[in-house]
Design a protein around this motif. Structure first.
Motif, short mmCIF file in Angstrom:
data_model
loop_
_atom_site.label_atom_id
_atom_site.label_comp_id
_atom_site.label_asym_id
_atom_site.label_seq_id
_atom_site.Cartn_x
_atom_site.Cartn_y
_atom_site.Cartn_z
N TYR A 236 -6.07 -7.90 24.94
CA TYR A 236 -5.99 -9.12 24.14
C TYR A 236 -6.80 -8.82 22.89
CZ TYR A 236 -6.38 -14.16 23.03
OH TYR A 236 -6.33 -15.39 22.42
N ASP A 237 -6.18 -8.09 21.98
CA ASP A 237 -6.93 -7.69 20.79
C ASP A 237 -5.98 -7.23 19.68
OD1 ASP A 237 -6.18 -5.16 21.92
OD2 ASP A 237 -8.00 -4.23 21.16
N PRO A 238 -6.50 -7.24 18.43
CA PRO A 238 -7.83 -7.67 18.01
C PRO A 238 -7.91 -9.18 17.84
CG PRO A 238 -6.64 -6.92 16.11
CD PRO A 238 -5.72 -6.72 17.28
N SER B 266 -11.26 -6.99 21.71
CA SER B 266 -12.04 -6.47 20.58
C SER B 266 -11.90 -7.45 19.44
CB SER B 266 -11.56 -5.08 20.17
OG SER B 266 -10.30 -5.15 19.54
N PHE B 267 -12.85 -7.39 18.53
CA PHE B 267 -12.81 -8.25 17.35
C PHE B 267 -12.37 -7.41 16.16
CE2 PHE B 267 -15.88 -10.04 20.33
CZ PHE B 267 -15.35 -11.31 20.49
N LEU B 268 -11.61 -8.02 15.28
CA LEU B 268 -10.96 -7.28 14.20
C LEU B 268 -11.97 -6.52 13.34
CD1 LEU B 268 -8.24 -6.78 12.76
CD2 LEU B 268 -8.79 -8.71 11.28
N ASP B 269 -11.68 -5.23 13.15
CA ASP B 269 -12.46 -4.40 12.23
C ASP B 269 -11.71 -4.31 10.91
OD1 ASP B 269 -14.66 -3.59 13.90
OD2 ASP B 269 -13.23 -2.37 15.03
N LEU B 270 -12.43 -4.42 9.80
CA LEU B 270 -11.79 -4.41 8.48
C LEU B 270 -11.69 -2.99 7.93
CD1 LEU B 270 -13.25 -7.63 6.82
CD2 LEU B 270 -11.13 -7.32 8.10
N LEU C 73 -13.74 -8.08 32.20
CA LEU C 73 -13.61 -8.11 30.74
C LEU C 73 -14.27 -6.87 30.18
CD1 LEU C 73 -12.53 -10.25 28.58
CD2 LEU C 73 -14.95 -10.43 27.98
N ARG C 74 -13.52 -6.11 29.39
CA ARG C 74 -14.01 -4.86 28.81
C ARG C 74 -13.92 -4.93 27.29
NH1 ARG C 74 -14.55 -0.99 32.78
NH2 ARG C 74 -13.42 -1.38 34.72
N PRO C 75 -15.01 -5.21 26.59
CA PRO C 75 -14.99 -5.16 25.12
C PRO C 75 -14.75 -3.72 24.65
CG PRO C 75 -16.92 -6.35 25.93
CD PRO C 75 -16.31 -5.64 27.10
N CYS D 90 -12.93 1.15 27.56
CA CYS D 90 -11.68 0.69 28.18
C CYS D 90 -10.77 1.83 28.60
CB CYS D 90 -10.94 -0.24 27.23
SG CYS D 90 -10.54 0.48 25.62
N MET D 91 -11.04 3.06 28.14
CA MET D 91 -10.25 4.23 28.54
C MET D 91 -11.23 5.32 28.97
SD MET D 91 -7.26 4.37 25.65
CE MET D 91 -6.33 2.90 25.20
#
Length: 316
Positions: free
Chosen positions: A121-123, A156-160, A197-199, A216-217
């Protein structure tokens, strides 16, 4: 050794026929993205390929080829996000609804087993439409649908990245307060639905709430999936924030027609369109064919399985 299919593009969604042709012929060729005349040839012999890791937003086209994979150990990461056509335009051109992706997820899980499949479920990004409340409601709904079919939920949260800034200039970083609030609530939701939950690439910020921040891998995830221990060579991580062990990627950048606005692997739509024109399902390469000045070297491959078998997570 591990074959990754693929972090660079969605092979199951758009190139499943090509991939199965590679399986039948027993090898694949990959251009170095930074020096295209340098070509690596990988054997796809199941005696030396310990695991094939698939990453996809739409695995539906691969379902008809699952019988060809019975000789291989596989791990699947399927991305199911809450975004609509304004963010993932190409996905909605090829599939009517996210419900079909959920159904495909359940089918694949029934074939390979819940330890061989994870949900991404990302980003995550926040704006006036995709609010914190919206994300929590969507995570709850998808978690309920997938309960019993996977043990892993990756966020994960969006990286710019530069490509993201160019293709999605209006997006903003998720604040630390929002990350912590979402992480705490999402960990609770995942736990309620029998998932971890795996960030991904987020450091240890969410560990205090019970999230598993080890990656996560990872080797452990792969070993738990195949119930064998792996003698994996040391490898430099792709990013300092990332503890994942990435395999040998057989994909190609600028070739994914999902055209998600947050994508880090596509330069622009024109590049993707040109590469799609140059795709030949019968080629050894995902994009294009052999070129006169190619320097092909065969990868040195051997199995990393050391013969130990896992019983309930303990190796003997």
């Amino acid at each position: 050794m591990i074959i990754h299919a693929s972090m660079r593009t969605d092979i199951p969604a758009f190139y499943s026929e090509w991939f199965t042709n590679r399986i039948r012929e027993g090898y694949v060729r990959v251009r170095n993205p930074y020096d295209p005349l340098q070509v690596t040839e990988y054997s796809l012999d199941p005696e030396v390929v310990d695991l094939i890791v698939f990453c996809s937003k739409n695995p539906v086209p691969m379902l008809k080829y699952m019988d060809l994979l019975t000789s291989y150990r596989t791990y699947w990461y399927i991305t199911i996000t809450p975004y609509e056509a304004d963010i993932e335009p190409g996905l909605f051109k090829t599939i009517a609804s996210k419900r079909k992706i959920i159904e495909a997820f359940l089918q694949i899980s029934e074939i390979v087993g819940e330890e061989h499949i994870g949900w991404r479920y990302d980003p995550i990004f926040i704006d006036d439409k995709y609010t914190v409340k919206y994300h929590l409601e969507q995570l709850e709904g998808i978690s309920a649908a997938l309960q019993g079919y996977t043990k892993n939920c990756v966020i994960s949260f969006l990286d710019l990245y530069q490509k993201v800034k160019r293709n999605f200039p209006e997006v903003k970083m998720v604040s630390k307060e929002q990350r912590k609030y979402l992480g705490q609530r999402m960990t609770r939701i995942a736990t309620e639905h029998k998932m971890i939950l795996r960030p991904c690439g987020e450091g240890t910020e969410l560990a205090a709430f019970g999230a598993d921040c080890n990656g996560c891998m990872t080797q452990q995830i792969y070993e738990n999936a195949i119930h064998m221990s792996l003698d994996m060579p040391k490898k430099q991580f792709l990013r300092k924030e990332c503890a994942c062990y990435l395999g040998n990627d057989i994909g190609a950048y600028n070739s994914c027609p999902h055209m998600c606005k947050y994508c880090y692997a596509n330069y622009d739509e024109k590049s993707v369109r040109l590469n799609r024109i140059n795709h030949n399902p019968k080629s050894a390469f995902l994009i294009g064919n052999d070129m006169p000045n190619d320097k092909v070297h065969k990868a040195v491959q051997k199995s990393w399985i050391n013969g130990q078998i896992s019983l309930n997570g303990f190796f003997i």
